[in-house]
Design a protein around this motif. Structure first.
Motif, PDB file in Angstrom:
ATOM      1  N   MET A 155       0.846  -1.202   0.000  1.00 28.87           N
ATOM      2  CA  MET A 155       0.000   0.000   0.000  1.00 28.87           C
ATOM      3  C   MET A 155       0.878   1.246   0.000  1.00 28.87           C
ATOM      4  SD  MET A 155      -2.997   0.995   2.701  1.00 28.87           S
ATOM      5  CE  MET A 155      -3.964   2.485   2.519  1.00 28.87           C
ATOM      6  N   LYS A 156       0.563   2.215  -0.845  1.00 27.14           N
ATOM      7  CA  LYS A 156       1.394   3.414  -0.951  1.00 27.14           C
ATOM      8  C   LYS A 156       1.268   4.261   0.303  1.00 27.14           C
ATOM      9  CE  LYS A 156      -1.914   6.465  -3.289  1.00 27.14           C
ATOM     10  NZ  LYS A 156      -1.844   7.602  -2.361  1.00 27.14           N
ATOM     11  N   LYS A 157       2.307   5.056   0.568  1.00 27.91           N
ATOM     12  CA  LYS A 157       2.306   5.944   1.716  1.00 27.91           C
ATOM     13  C   LYS A 157       1.197   6.986   1.587  1.00 27.91           C
ATOM     14  CE  LYS A 157       7.251   5.906   2.837  1.00 27.91           C
ATOM     15  NZ  LYS A 157       8.451   6.782   2.958  1.00 27.91           N
ATOM     16  N   ALA A 158       0.504   7.218   2.705  1.00 29.84           N
ATOM     17  CA  ALA A 158      -0.469   8.308   2.716  1.00 29.84           C
ATOM     18  C   ALA A 158       0.299   9.629   2.784  1.00 29.84           C
ATOM     19  CB  ALA A 158      -1.396   8.168   3.909  1.00 29.84           C
ATOM     20  N   ARG A 159      -0.178  10.642   2.055  1.00 29.43           N
ATOM     21  CA  ARG A 159       0.461  11.961   2.044  1.00 29.43           C
ATOM     22  C   ARG A 159      -0.322  12.896   2.956  1.00 29.43           C
ATOM     23  NH1 ARG A 159       1.639  15.161  -2.504  1.00 29.43           N
ATOM     24  NH2 ARG A 159       3.764  15.421  -1.763  1.00 29.43           N
ATOM     25  N   ILE A 160       0.370  13.485   3.922  1.00 26.97           N
ATOM     26  CA  ILE A 160      -0.251  14.387   4.888  1.00 26.97           C
ATOM     27  C   ILE A 160       0.350  15.778   4.725  1.00 26.97           C
ATOM     28  CG2 ILE A 160      -0.639  14.854   7.341  1.00 26.97           C
ATOM     29  CD1 ILE A 160      -0.364  11.886   7.876  1.00 26.97           C
ATOM     30  N   GLU A 173      -2.971  10.571  20.807  1.00 23.47           N
ATOM     31  CA  GLU A 173      -4.225  11.146  20.309  1.00 23.47           C
ATOM     32  C   GLU A 173      -4.089  11.541  18.840  1.00 23.47           C
ATOM     33  OE1 GLU A 173      -7.144  15.035  21.043  1.00 23.47           O
ATOM     34  OE2 GLU A 173      -5.182  14.917  22.007  1.00 23.47           O
ATOM     35  N   VAL A 174      -2.961  12.156  18.496  1.00 29.92           N
ATOM     36  CA  VAL A 174      -2.715  12.543  17.104  1.00 29.92           C
ATOM     37  C   VAL A 174      -2.683  11.299  16.209  1.00 29.92           C
ATOM     38  CG1 VAL A 174      -1.068  13.596  15.514  1.00 29.92           C
ATOM     39  CG2 VAL A 174      -1.452  14.606  17.763  1.00 29.92           C
ATOM     40  N   ARG A 175      -1.964  10.281  16.652  1.00 27.12           N
ATOM     41  CA  ARG A 175      -1.819   9.067  15.846  1.00 27.12           C
ATOM     42  C   ARG A 175      -3.172   8.424  15.568  1.00 27.12           C
ATOM     43  NH1 ARG A 175      -1.755   3.819  16.321  1.00 27.12           N
ATOM     44  NH2 ARG A 175      -2.159   3.921  18.571  1.00 27.12           N
ATOM     45  N   VAL A 176      -3.988   8.263  16.626  1.00 27.08           N
ATOM     46  CA  VAL A 176      -5.293   7.609  16.471  1.00 27.08           C
ATOM     47  C   VAL A 176      -6.224   8.451  15.603  1.00 27.08           C
ATOM     48  CG1 VAL A 176      -7.368   6.869  17.704  1.00 27.08           C
ATOM     49  CG2 VAL A 176      -5.107   6.335  18.639  1.00 27.08           C
ATOM     50  N   LEU A 188       5.929  17.846  13.633  1.00 32.28           N
ATOM     51  CA  LEU A 188       4.930  16.945  13.060  1.00 32.28           C
ATOM     52  C   LEU A 188       5.464  16.225  11.816  1.00 32.28           C
ATOM     53  CD1 LEU A 188       1.693  19.088  13.465  1.00 32.28           C
ATOM     54  CD2 LEU A 188       2.285  16.995  14.691  1.00 32.28           C
ATOM     55  N   ARG A 189       6.281  16.925  11.019  1.00 35.47           N
ATOM     56  CA  ARG A 189       6.854  16.269   9.839  1.00 35.47           C
ATOM     57  C   ARG A 189       7.714  15.073  10.251  1.00 35.47           C
ATOM     58  NH1 ARG A 189      11.643  16.719   7.670  1.00 35.47           N
ATOM     59  NH2 ARG A 189      12.144  18.630   8.824  1.00 35.47           N
ATOM     60  N   ILE A 190       8.536  15.255  11.275  1.00 36.37           N
ATOM     61  CA  ILE A 190       9.385  14.153  11.756  1.00 36.37           C
ATOM     62  C   ILE A 190       8.531  13.034  12.351  1.00 36.37           C
ATOM     63  CG2 ILE A 190      11.133  13.523  13.475  1.00 36.37           C
ATOM     64  CD1 ILE A 190      12.250  16.401  13.118  1.00 36.37           C
ATOM     65  N   PHE A 191       7.515  13.424  13.128  1.00 39.94           N
ATOM     66  CA  PHE A 191       6.644  12.422  13.755  1.00 39.94           C
ATOM     67  C   PHE A 191       5.939  11.562  12.708  1.00 39.94           C
ATOM     68  CE2 PHE A 191       2.297  11.391  15.204  1.00 39.94           C
ATOM     69  CZ  PHE A 191       2.601  10.467  16.204  1.00 39.94           C
ATOM     70  N   PHE A 192       5.334  12.219  11.715  1.00 42.83           N
ATOM     71  CA  PHE A 192       4.595  11.461  10.707  1.00 42.83           C
ATOM     72  C   PHE A 192       5.526  10.639   9.812  1.00 42.83           C
ATOM     73  CE2 PHE A 192       1.128  14.757  11.297  1.00 42.83           C
ATOM     74  CZ  PHE A 192       0.277  13.872  11.937  1.00 42.83           C
ATOM     75  N   SER A 193       6.714  11.150   9.546  1.00 42.38           N
ATOM     76  CA  SER A 193       7.681  10.387   8.752  1.00 42.38           C
ATOM     77  C   SER A 193       8.049   9.094   9.466  1.00 42.38           C
ATOM     78  CB  SER A 193       8.930  11.232   8.482  1.00 42.38           C
ATOM     79  OG  SER A 193       8.613  12.362   7.700  1.00 42.38           O
ATOM     80  N   LYS A 194       8.220   9.170  10.789  1.00 45.58           N
ATOM     81  CA  LYS A 194       8.543   7.972  11.568  1.00 45.58           C
ATOM     82  C   LYS A 194       7.362   6.999  11.605  1.00 45.58           C
ATOM     83  CE  LYS A 194      12.065   9.966  14.612  1.00 45.58           C
ATOM     84  NZ  LYS A 194      12.420  10.331  16.016  1.00 45.58           N
ATOM     85  N   GLN A 195       6.146   7.522  11.440  1.00 43.99           N
ATOM     86  CA  GLN A 195       4.956   6.669  11.403  1.00 43.99           C
ATOM     87  C   GLN A 195       4.744   6.022  10.035  1.00 43.99           C
ATOM     88  OE1 GLN A 195       2.791   6.055  14.122  1.00 43.99           O
ATOM     89  NE2 GLN A 195       4.424   7.062  15.276  1.00 43.99           N
ATOM     90  N   GLY A 196       5.607   6.348   9.079  1.00 44.04           N
ATOM     91  CA  GLY A 196       5.509   5.744   7.757  1.00 44.04           C
ATOM     92  C   GLY A 196       4.721   6.540   6.743  1.00 44.04           C
ATOM     93  N   TYR A 197       4.357   7.791   7.097  1.00 47.05           N
ATOM     94  CA  TYR A 197       3.626   8.640   6.169  1.00 47.05           C
ATOM     95  C   TYR A 197       4.597   9.555   5.413  1.00 47.05           C
ATOM     96  CZ  TYR A 197      -0.295   7.304   9.193  1.00 47.05           C
ATOM     97  OH  TYR A 197      -1.228   6.607   9.910  1.00 47.05           O
ATOM     98  N   GLU A 198       4.115  10.114   4.308  1.00 47.61           N
ATOM     99  CA  GLU A 198       4.877  11.145   3.601  1.00 47.61           C
ATOM    100  C   GLU A 198       4.329  12.499   4.043  1.00 47.61           C
ATOM    101  OE1 GLU A 198       5.913  12.765  -0.906  1.00 47.61           O
ATOM    102  OE2 GLU A 198       4.845  10.862  -0.648  1.00 47.61           O
ATOM    103  N   ALA A 199       5.147  13.256   4.754  1.00 51.45           N
ATOM    104  CA  ALA A 199       4.694  14.519   5.325  1.00 51.45           C
ATOM    105  C   ALA A 199       5.219  15.696   4.517  1.00 51.45           C
ATOM    106  CB  ALA A 199       5.156  14.633   6.782  1.00 51.45           C
ATOM    107  N   VAL A 200       4.316  16.626   4.199  1.00 53.73           N
ATOM    108  CA  VAL A 200       4.648  17.846   3.458  1.00 53.73           C
ATOM    109  C   VAL A 200       4.187  19.023   4.317  1.00 53.73           C
ATOM    110  CG1 VAL A 200       4.301  19.130   1.313  1.00 53.73           C
ATOM    111  CG2 VAL A 200       4.331  16.631   1.272  1.00 53.73           C
TER     112      VAL A 200
END
Length: 476
Positions: free
Chosen positions: A1-6, A110-113, A19-31
């Motif tokens: 499954m492709k990375k979700a872009r946030i 809370e952010v993750r969920v 938040l960019r670092i946090f979401f990147s570590k969660q496997g998302y592509e953060a912009v």
């Protein structure tokens, strides 16, 4: 499954970076975007699965961003971030279409969920949309892309006339989408379960047109070996769309007028009339009033067809819609070619937004299809566009190499973020140089005419300095 872009929108750099670092570590592509205006420009040019936006920002706040996004997208989920004690604004945002809100300072769990649930809703909406498209292949109003005032007026008119029996004349240049409008009228009417029959009056030879429209009896002319129902009968209970009605021969205009007035037709070679219940929608790229004045089109038929007119503006009069159309066609052709949706570089979007499009939306669709077919990277770049477009913007295309020259600035009504535009152009050239240098940074720096140290700085600034795949001197 492709990375979700946030897309993270906040005027505080520390929050954006966190938040960019946090979401990147969660496997998302953060912009990231530093305000609502910057975010809106990105959303119109790129694909995102989720937006997280602060509510109070300069330039354009979170509420305005939410309102602007909802003008052209109901599916993009938006999570509002707000300071503790300001939840009233966040609740107001949810009433206007935000998915949820979180208060600062927030708990990472809370952010993750919240993000996971928002992305699940996004996926569910996509699945429902795809299922609906498979079950119902009719053209609805929401399949016509556009958020400009001119197109909103067209959408409003479609909804007003869809349930009536009134004849509609759809006017506009070739390629503006007249058949899409006709299908939308049919698809939003009580006739939608019946046939929609499209006829190009300029594509059928004049001597065959009467038989095609009204049918014929066996033996009525050479080649009539059996009875044949015409297209009006095929559309009985539904809608017939007569495209390029100005091409209809005068002798057939009389019979069409009778069909509209009496709701009856007579097949060629028959002596009995057939009663029909067919709604007629017509379209033209000509000035029918002028045709009437020249004696080339019957005045009584013109007024019978032109009870209500819907005019489609040329693309040059709705330039605000170009980024939306580009994104729509990129996603469409990427899907048809079984590719992940490509992004569109700032440089390519500037060129596409500045073209005059004599072929209107159809021409833009062809240009984007070509670009998706030829592009070998994850972003559509200027070199994948037709040479004629590059020449207009002072760029010479030679063996797939695009060299910068005089560049015409195209600024849409909502404005641009200059730093973002320049960053996009810089990114495109650095990526291209690295590809040509096979990842060797020193060679790429030489190609760009900058020092190796300068290149390293720019790579870090643009988040392109990922480990592996690129080397200083050719050694991994």
């Amino acid at each position: 499954m492709k990375k979700a872009r946030i897309l993270i929108v906040d005027d505080e750099q520390s929050m954006r970076d966190f938040l960019r670092i946090f979401f990147s570590k969660q496997g998302y592509e953060a912009v990231v975007a530093e305000n609502g205006l910057d975010a809106l420009n990105r959303i119109k040019q790129e694909h995102f699965d989720l937006v997280m936006s602060d509510i109070r920002m300069p330039e354009m706040d979170g509420m305005r961003l939410l309102h602007e996004v909802r003008n052209f997208s109901d599916s993009l989920q938006i999570i509002i971030m707000t300071a503790y004690g300001s939840t009233a604004d966040a609740i107001k945002a949810m009433k206007h279409g935000a998915y949820d809100y979180i208060t600062k300072p927030f708990q990472l769990e809370e952010v993750r969920v919240t993000v996971e649930k928002a992305l699940e809703k996004t996926e569910l909406l996509k699945e429902n949309r795809h299922l609906k498209e498979k079950l119902d292949d009719r053209f609805q109003v929401n399949r016509i892309v556009g958020s400009s005032k001119a197109m909103r007026d067209v959408f409003s008119m479609i909804r007003k006339v869809a349930e009536t029996k009134t004849n509609i004349l759809i006017s506009g240049e070739s390629g503006t989408g007249k058949e899409l409008v006709a299908r939308a009228i049919h698809g939003n009417s009580s006739r939608k379960e019946k046939a929609f029959v499209s006829v190009n009056c300029g594509a059928i030879p004049g001597e065959l047109m009467e038989s095609e429209l009204f049918g014929h009896k066996q033996g009525s002319f050479t080649g009539a070996i059996k009875d044949k129902d015409g297209l009006f009968v095929a559309a009985d209970g539904g809608t017939i769309f007569l495209d390029e009605i100005g091409e209809l021969p005068l002798q057939l205009q009389v019979k069409l007028l009778r069909a509209l007035q009496e709701r009856k037709i007579m097949p060629v070679g028959d002596t009995k009339e057939i009663t029909i219940d067919t709604r007629v929608l017509a379209a033209t790229n000509r000035d029918l009033k002028e045709q009437v004045a020249k004696g080339l089109f019957r005045e009584d038929l013109y007024y019978r067809l032109n009870v209500i007119q819907i005019h489609l503006p040329p693309l040059t009069e709705r330039r605000d819609d170009i980024p939306l159309l580009v994104r729509h066609f990129v996603e469409k052709y990427s899907k048809e070619m079984d590719l992940e949706p490509l992004r569109v570089s700032e440089a390519a979007m500037m060129i596409l937004a500045g073209h005059d499009y004599p072929g209107n939306v159809r021409e833009l669709a062809n240009i984007v299809e070509r670009a998706v077919t030829l592009e070998t990277t994850e972003s559509i770049r200027p070199e994948s566009l037709p040479p004629s477009l590059l020449e207009r913007f002072g760029q010479e295309s030679q063996e797939e190499e695009v060299r910068p020259a005089a560049r015409q600035a195209i600024i849409p009504e909502m404005g641009v973020t200059l730093d973002s535009v320049l960053e996009g152009i810089e990114r495109d050239y650095i990526v291209e140089a690295l590809e040509n240098a096979k990842g060797v940074k020193k060679t790429a720096a030489d190609l760009l005419g900058i020092s190796f140290r300068s290149l390293r700085y720019r790579l870090k600034k643009l988040n392109l300095d990922s480990p592996g795949g690129m080397s200083e001197n050719g050694k991994e």
